[in-house]
Each structure stands twice: as C-alpha cells, then as structure tokens.
Design an enzyme around this catalytic site. Structure first.
Site, PDB file in Angstrom:
ATOM      1  N   HIS A 198      -4.708  39.735  -9.428  1.00 38.39           N
ATOM      2  CA  HIS A 198      -4.459  39.573 -10.884  1.00 38.39           C
ATOM      3  C   HIS A 198      -4.163  38.115 -11.242  1.00 38.39           C
ATOM      4  CE1 HIS A 198      -3.962  44.006 -10.919  1.00 38.39           C
ATOM      5  NE2 HIS A 198      -3.320  43.775  -9.780  1.00 38.39           N
ATOM      6  N   SER A 325     -15.238  12.486 -18.673  1.00 35.37           N
ATOM      7  CA  SER A 325     -15.391  12.901 -20.067  1.00 35.37           C
ATOM      8  C   SER A 325     -15.856  11.696 -20.864  1.00 35.37           C
ATOM      9  CB  SER A 325     -14.049  13.399 -20.585  1.00 35.37           C
ATOM     10  OG  SER A 325     -13.990  13.268 -21.989  1.00 35.37           O
ATOM     11  N   LYS A 331     -10.120  12.187 -17.478  1.00 34.57           N
ATOM     12  CA  LYS A 331     -10.711  13.449 -16.995  1.00 34.57           C
ATOM     13  C   LYS A 331     -11.599  13.288 -15.772  1.00 34.57           C
ATOM     14  CE  LYS A 331     -10.520  17.081 -18.412  1.00 34.57           C
ATOM     15  NZ  LYS A 331     -11.182  17.731 -19.543  1.00 34.57           N
ATOM     16  N   GLU A 338     -18.989  24.219 -12.194  1.00 33.02           N
ATOM     17  CA  GLU A 338     -19.180  24.922 -13.479  1.00 33.02           C
ATOM     18  C   GLU A 338     -20.646  25.275 -13.724  1.00 33.02           C
ATOM     19  OE1 GLU A 338     -15.708  23.365 -16.416  1.00 33.02           O
ATOM     20  OE2 GLU A 338     -17.130  21.867 -15.735  1.00 33.02           O
TER      21      GLU A 338
END
Ligand code: ARG
Length: 505
Positions: A198, A325, A331, A338
């Site tokens: 979980h 970024s 970043k 991804e």
C-alpha cells in the site's frame, strides 16, 4: 536459461549473405521509398493485370498501399521466394536452370535493396509485388514464381520469419536487462530498505531481493517468448490464397529450407490452409508479451522514479539518464523511466488494436489484415528500445546506502517479528497480533520508538514479553532469520543472487 534456436544451413548462409552491411540500408531505402512514394506509375499493378482495365487513382493507391511500412519485410520476402523457387525447381514446375536464374535475380535484388538503390513503387502496393515485379523485369522466368502461391500465404510467411528473428534478438535484450539488474543487486547486497505494501512501510528487505523480483518477472517474459516462438515457427507457405494448391508442392522442403523445424529437426507446416492465411494469433501473442514486459518495465520505472525522489532518496540516477527542467534550475527529472512507463500504454494499445482488428473478420484473408503490420512493428521497436534504455539506466544507478539504512532502521518494520516472538512462545497468532498492536499504540502515545520501550512498559501490555523481546529489533538478526525459500533472508538472497548469476552467464 534455454536458448532460442532454429534454422538450417541454407537459411543461415543466406541470412548472413543478405545481412551484409545491414546498418544504413534502412535509412537509405526509406529515403528512396519516400522519393517514389507519390510517383505514379502508368503500368497496372500485378494483381490488376487481365481482370482490370487500368490503374487505380492516386488517393486509392495511397490509401491501400503498404509498401511504405512493409518494405522492412524485404529480406524475409526474398528468402521465402528463394525457398519457393527452389522447391518449384525440384518438383518440375520450374526447370532447374530457371530456378537457378530466379534465385540469382532475387539475390541481386536483395543486394540492391541493401545498397539503397532499389526503387520502391507505391502503385505496386506492397513489398511482395515490388520484388516480384522487379524479378520478372530482370529475369523473365520470374513470371513463373508465383505458381502455387498467393500473397495471402506469402505475407503470413514473411511476418512469421521476420518476427522469429526479432524474438531471437529481443530475448538477448531481456537477458542483458536481467544482468544489469543482478549487477546492481550484487553491488548493493548489504543494503536493506523497507519493503512496502500500500506504499506504506511494511517489513525490511534487502534491496537485492526487491530488485530480483523484477528479474523473476523478466524471466517469465523470456519463457513466454520461447513458448510463443514454437507457435510462430510454423510454415504457412503452400496454403495459397485460402485453399492450398492443385500443384504437388513440397511444403516440407520449403519449411526445412526456411528453418521451420522442431527441436528434432523435423519440418513444421500449418495444417489448415484457411486458418493459415487468416491467422494472426502469433502477432497478437507477441503484442501481449510485449505489453506484459512493458508493464513489468513500467513498474520497475515507477519504483526508480519513487526511489529517486527527495521523499525516498534511495538512489541517484546518473546525469546521462536524467533531464533538467526548462524553468526550474534545481530539477533533475527521471525522464527515461517516465517515458518507459509511458511506452507501456502504447504497447497495450497495439495489443488492443490487433484484437479489435481481428474480432469481426469472416474467414479467410481480408485486407483489414494489412493493418496488423504497423501495430506489430511498433510493438517490436518499442519494447526493444525500452528494454535497452532501461538496461543501460540500471547500470547507471548509485544506491544511497546511508539513506536506505536510515529508512530501514524504522523499528515498526519489525512489529511482525515481535508477533512471531510471541507465537514462538505459544501465544495464538491473533492474540499476538492484538498485543503488538497495543504496544505500537502505546509507543505512539508516549512518543517513543517501538524498540526503545523498556521491558516494564512491554510487560504492562503483556506478561508474555521477557527481556529478550527487544532482541527482535536487531535488523541483521531479523534478516538472518528469514531463510525459507523465496524470503528476503541473508542466506536465501545470497543463494538467489548466485543462482541468477549462473543462469544468466
Ligand atoms: N499487403 C497485404 C497485407 O499486408 C498483402 C496481402 C494482400 N493480399 C491480397 N489478396 N490483397 O496483408
């Protein structure tokens, strides 16, 4: 690990011959194809001679052509034609000399395609007609080659042969990925992290155990590929358009020539001509395997994304495999992971497209089937590039051992071990669960870590606790104790790592 194998000498010799200078050919032929894409040819395509008066309009031609994407089957189309010609020569439909000349002309076409000097013609619809038409131009006996054959069994043959080769290569990529994961696991075989359910901290595990979970998944993907391979490796040539042939074709000879053989070297041919020309199960099966593998890659990607976040901070992905970024200078984004996660959606999409394509088709061949290629090709390309990039990234990950250690030292991870302590002292499990639950609640209430409660506080909850209860919180001992098969125990994980190293060697 079992290795994929197929083939006979002829195929190997021809394949090596035809695969000379493979690099570069694709780009060149693609460019050549684009040049000729809109060039209309006045002569009628092969399939329209006789029955039809003229060519089709440009928009019809553009709508129905498949040469822009099926030209990548050329190598297998030529091999299939060489096998067919050789067989026609041996049964007397072609003279030996004609068969020889046809094979020679086909080989020279192969060389030209490889060089990029072959001109693909959109009006000739597909790879089969482009090659046959050029063959007949170079060698008049080429007009005899299509005897006993239809593009329906020809395209099924080409796709099976093409997919067979792709699977052999994909399988190598899968084991490379597994090796990269095992290497990372071995480098960090002392590192312990919380295991999660979980997405909440649950119980401690070696990070290698977590990583080996993916090695198991990819092993199943490898098994699925092997299994599917045996169904792909069946020769459909000789099924004709749908109803075989009145000619005494030697199907077994063709099958053996092209490497469609079982483990004992016996030729394997399809048993129902109608099924053979309309069957695309092999493409669907492959797209499923690619989807399943894609989903495994996606889950791995998701773990890496989480682990590289500031919240977890368990790993650092090297700069080469991350991006920045355009706005936020601080970043460092895990874009490879991804995109890999994103690609899995595309793979599932291809699978659903193919299933939908097939579900309403009456027997036998319908032109709808031409739509199978782009989906299949895309799945093959997508899964290969995703696996390759993920494998490369796995080799460029540093585990932050100190952060992992801090996270794994959360004493609550060993609450279940405390119930086992009570169970070993004959407390019924449900009661033990209740007691430890109460202990966790007490620790929370008095704001003390579970492992820092003293024996008085523990006895206050249950008299079953003795002074040695606190030994449960020794993480090393806790991991040493988990030694049943498949568990993340010290010995068991070492054993698994050794076994994988051996299997992947
Ligand atoms: N380009 C077609 C395909 O990809 C080849 C078979 C065409 N057969 C036919 N009867 N029109 O499926």
């Amino acid at each position: 690990m079992r290795k994929l194998r197929y083939g006979c000498l002829h195929v190997k010799v021809l394949a090596t011959y035809l695969s000379l200078k493979i690099v570069g050919f694709w780009f060149e032929t693609f460019t050549a194809c684009r040049k000729t894409f809109f060039r209309m040819n006045k002569k009628s395509p092969l399939s329209r001679s006789g029955r039809f008066k003229g060519g089709v309009g440009e928009d019809v031609s553009r709508f129905t052509e498949s040469i822009s994407f099926d030209q990548r089957l050329w190598r297998h189309d030529i091999l299939g034609s060489i096998a067919h010609a050789t067989m026609l020569g041996s049964i007397g439909v072609l003279s030996k000399a004609e068969a020889k000349r046809i094979v020679k002309a086909l080989e020279s076409i192969g060389e030209d395609i490889e060089k990029g000097s072959f001109e693909w013609d959109t009006t000739l619809e597909d790879v089969h007609m482009n090659i046959e038409s050029e063959l007949t131009r170079r060698e008049p006996a080429g007009a005899k080659l299509h005897a006993g054959r239809s593009r329906n069994d020809q395209v099924a043959l080409d796709m099976r042969m093409w997919l067979r080769d792709e699977i052999v290569e994909l399988d190598v990529e899968i084991s490379n990925l597994q090796k990269a994961i095992v290497d990372l696991a071995i480098e960090n075989d002392q590192v312990v992290i919380p295991g999660y359910t979980h997405l909440q901290r649950a119980q401690p595990v070696y990070i290698s155990h977590h990583l080996l979970a993916y090695v198991e998944m990819f092993a199943r993907d490898h098994e699925r590929l092997l299994d599917a391979f045996s169904r792909i490796n069946v020769c459909p040539l000789g099924s004709g358009a749908l109803a075989g042939s009145t000619l005494a074709l030697d199907r077994k000879q063709v099958a053996s020539f092209l490497g469609f053989e079982d483990a004992k070297g016996r030729p394997v041919v399809t048993q129902n001509s109608m099924d053979a020309v309309s069957d695309r199960d092999f493409a669907v099966e492959f797209c499923f395997i690619a989807s399943m593998t894609g989903v495994h890659l996606s889950r791995l990607a998701e773990d890496l994304i989480l682990w590289s976040s500031s919240e977890f901070d368990f790993i650092q992905i090297s700069d080469e495999y991350t991006t920045g970024s355009s706005l936020m200078p601080q970043k460092k984004n895990p874009d490879i992971a991804e995109i890999a996660r994103g690609k899995s959606g595309r793979l599932v999409g291809n699978l659903v497209s193919l299933l939908t394509l097939l579900k309403g088709l009456p027997m036998t061949y319908n032109r709808d089937l031409q739509e199978d290629k782009e989906r299949l090709f895309d799945s093959v390309d997508t899964i290969r590039s995703t696996i390759r990039l993920m494998a490369a990234m796995m080799s460029n990950i540093a585990v932050k051992a100190e952060n992992c250690k801090n996270a794994a030292s959360d004493p609550n991870l060993l609450a279940t071990d405390l119930t086992d302590y009570l169970v070993e002292r004959k407390v019924p499990f449900r009661e033990a669960h209740h007691i430890v639950g109460a202990l966790v609640a007490l620790a929370e209430k008095i704001d003390k870590p579970l492992n820092l409660l003293n024996i008085k506080e523990m006895e206050g909850v249950s008299k079953k606790f003795k002074a040695d209860a606190l030994d449960v919180f020794d993480l090393k001992k806790a991991l040493d104790k988990r030694n049943i098969t498949g568990s993340p125990g010290t010995k068991e994980v070492k054993k698994q790592l050794r076994s994988w190293l051996k299997r992947l060697a």
